[in-house]
Design an enzyme around this catalytic site. Structure first.
Site, PDB file in Angstrom:
ATOM      1  NE  ARG A 100      -2.370  -0.793   3.891  1.00 45.05           N
ATOM      2  CZ  ARG A 100      -2.878  -0.227   4.973  1.00 45.05           C
ATOM      3  NH1 ARG A 100      -3.780   0.752   4.849  1.00 45.05           N
ATOM      4  NH2 ARG A 100      -2.476  -0.588   6.173  1.00 45.05           N
ATOM      5  NE  ARG A 106      -3.627  -4.636   6.116  1.00 42.10           N
ATOM      6  CZ  ARG A 106      -3.894  -3.897   7.182  1.00 42.10           C
ATOM      7  NH1 ARG A 106      -5.060  -3.330   7.318  1.00 42.10           N
ATOM      8  NH2 ARG A 106      -2.985  -3.737   8.130  1.00 42.10           N
ATOM      9  CG  ASN A 113      -1.339  -7.437  -4.457  1.00 38.27           C
ATOM     10  OD1 ASN A 113      -0.594  -7.101  -5.379  1.00 38.27           O
ATOM     11  ND2 ASN A 113      -1.209  -6.951  -3.241  1.00 38.27           N
ATOM     12  CB  ILE A 136       2.316 -12.498   3.507  1.00 39.57           C
ATOM     13  CG1 ILE A 136       2.860 -13.523   4.502  1.00 39.57           C
ATOM     14  CG2 ILE A 136       2.658 -11.097   3.971  1.00 39.57           C
ATOM     15  CD1 ILE A 136       4.361 -13.486   4.691  1.00 39.57           C
ATOM     16  CG  ASN A 138      -2.494  -6.979   2.958  1.00 39.92           C
ATOM     17  OD1 ASN A 138      -3.290  -7.659   3.596  1.00 39.92           O
ATOM     18  ND2 ASN A 138      -1.486  -6.310   3.505  1.00 39.92           N
ATOM     19  CG  ASP A 169      -3.277  -8.019  12.606  1.00 40.64           C
ATOM     20  OD1 ASP A 169      -2.828  -6.919  12.231  1.00 40.64           O
ATOM     21  OD2 ASP A 169      -3.922  -8.776  11.851  1.00 40.64           O
ATOM     22  NE  ARG A 172       1.558  -3.565  12.934  1.00 41.87           N
ATOM     23  CZ  ARG A 172       1.271  -3.754  11.656  1.00 41.87           C
ATOM     24  NH1 ARG A 172       0.096  -4.222  11.286  1.00 41.87           N
ATOM     25  NH2 ARG A 172       2.156  -3.442  10.727  1.00 41.87           N
ATOM     26  CG  HIS A 191      -4.106  -8.508   8.075  1.00 42.49           C
ATOM     27  ND1 HIS A 191      -3.510  -8.043   9.227  1.00 42.49           N
ATOM     28  CD2 HIS A 191      -3.336  -8.073   7.051  1.00 42.49           C
ATOM     29  CE1 HIS A 191      -2.428  -7.353   8.900  1.00 42.49           C
ATOM     30  NE2 HIS A 191      -2.299  -7.346   7.577  1.00 42.49           N
ATOM     31  CG  MET A 243       7.225  -9.436   8.036  1.00 40.25           C
ATOM     32  SD  MET A 243       6.344  -9.073   6.828  1.00 40.25           S
ATOM     33  CE  MET A 243       5.804  -9.009   5.826  1.00 40.25           C
TER      34      MET A 243
HETATM   35  C1  LMR Z   1       0.454  -4.613   7.755  1.00 38.94           C
HETATM   36  O1  LMR Z   1      -0.490  -4.781   8.547  1.00 38.94           O
HETATM   37  O2  LMR Z   1       1.467  -3.966   8.053  1.00 38.94           O
HETATM   38  C2  LMR Z   1       0.403  -5.210   6.366  1.00 38.94           C
HETATM   39  O3  LMR Z   1      -0.879  -5.786   6.131  1.00 38.94           O
HETATM   40  C3  LMR Z   1       0.759  -4.205   5.311  1.00 38.94           C
HETATM   41  C4  LMR Z   1      -0.233  -3.045   5.238  1.00 38.94           C
HETATM   42  O4  LMR Z   1      -0.544  -2.634   4.108  1.00 38.94           O
HETATM   43  O5  LMR Z   1      -0.668  -2.515   6.275  1.00 38.94           O
END
Ligand code: LMR
Length: 290
Positions: A100, A106, A113, A136, A138, A169, A172, A191, A243
């Site tokens: 992105r 996304r 994609n 992975i 998006n 996620d 984070r 996601h 990641m």
């Molecule tokens: C993310 O969560 O970092 C990945 O899905 C990439 C994005 O475009 O946010």
């Protein structure tokens, strides 16, 4: 999880075949797939690592191969080598496609994609139909359903072996929750935006000190984590270094992994998110269009 005696891992970064964009695509490969290649090379469970792209992969493979871990590394370049790159793989990881830019969702990546993922999955069905496939690319909420439809058509679909990678996620949510790695926060759903559902109420160890307002802010920050990185990189890509239905056919949940994929899905009760449902249907329709 006990690893198989021989593990082939394919890291696939497959971009557009349009010559005009080849250089920048390959440069991007170098910057955002290399950390993943490095991590896989360092994994003691990996015995053979296969890197694939439309160009430049042999150079990256040579570089990564010098790391003193057991995995043998091969680089494959060009569509004619895709079959060879995939053949015999036990695990396939697909970070293919474009990232992105600020202001994009996304889902805005779907048009580019979706087709890339579809052709890669067609090759996977032909060359390594029993591999565990980790998606992975998006929008993950739609690319996983695309993969499932391609595998169903090919007669190779095994729901225990197809995964949307949403660990980002969880990472984070843990970091924002307590800034320490030994906290466990389940993140379920999908996601993208509000489909990312961090369950801070189920975090362990439990913190009784968080107000509803703080939970709300932590949830929002986790949901916007990808966008935070996309904006900070200001057009130069998305996250590379750090990641997730009961009624829906795809829903991120905690799973117990075994040699043959997901041995057990650890249930989290009935939930339905219309946004995730729409993304899943979009992927299924795309895969069945032709
Ligand atoms: C993310 O969560 O970092 C990945 O899905 C990439 C994005 O475009 O946010």
């Amino acid at each position: 999880m006990q690893g198989p005696s021989k593990t082939f891992v394919n890291l696939i970064a497959y971009h557009t075949t349009r010559t005009r964009r080849l250089h920048s695509q390959s440069a991007r490969w170098r910057s955002w797939v290399q950390p993943l290649a490095l991590l896989m090379k360092l994994d003691p469970l990996v015995s053979s690592l296969s890197l694939y792209d439309i160009a430049n992969t042999p150079g990256v493979a040579a570089d990564v191969s010098h790391i003193n871990s057991p995995a043998q590394v091969e680089g494959y370049a060009g569509e004619e080598q895709l079959g060879k790159a995939l053949e015999g793989s036990d695990v396939v990881i697909i970070p293919a496609g474009v990232p992105r830019k600020p202001g994009m969702t996304r889902d805005d990546l779907f048009n580019i994609n979706a087709g890339i993922v579809k052709s890669l999955c067609t090759a996977i069905a032909n060359y390594c139909p029993h591999a565990l496939v980790n998606m992975i690319s998006n929008p993950v909420n739609s690319t996983v359903p695309i993969a499932a439809e391609v595998f169903k058509k090919a007669g190779t679909y095994d729901e225990k072996k197809l995964f949307g990678v949403t660990t980002l996620d969880v990472v984070r949510a843990k970091t924002f929750y307590a800034a320490k790695a030994n906290v466990n926060v389940p993140v379920i759903g999908g996601h993208a935006g509000v489909t990312i559902l961090p369950l801070f109420s189920q975090a362990t160890p439990k913190s009784n000190n968080l107000s509803d307002e703080e939970i709300k802010a932590l949830t929002k920050r986790t949901q916007d984590g990808g966008t935070e990185v996309v904006e900070a990189k200001a057009g130069k890509g998305s996250a590379t270094l750090s990641m997730a239905v009961t009624e829906l056919p795809f829903f991120a949940s905690k799973v117990r992994l075994g040699k043959n994929g997901a041995d057990e899905v650890l249930g989290l009760g009935p939930l339905l998110k219309p946004e995730l449902k729409a993304s899943i249907e979009k992927g299924i329709q795309f895969a069945n269009r032709s």
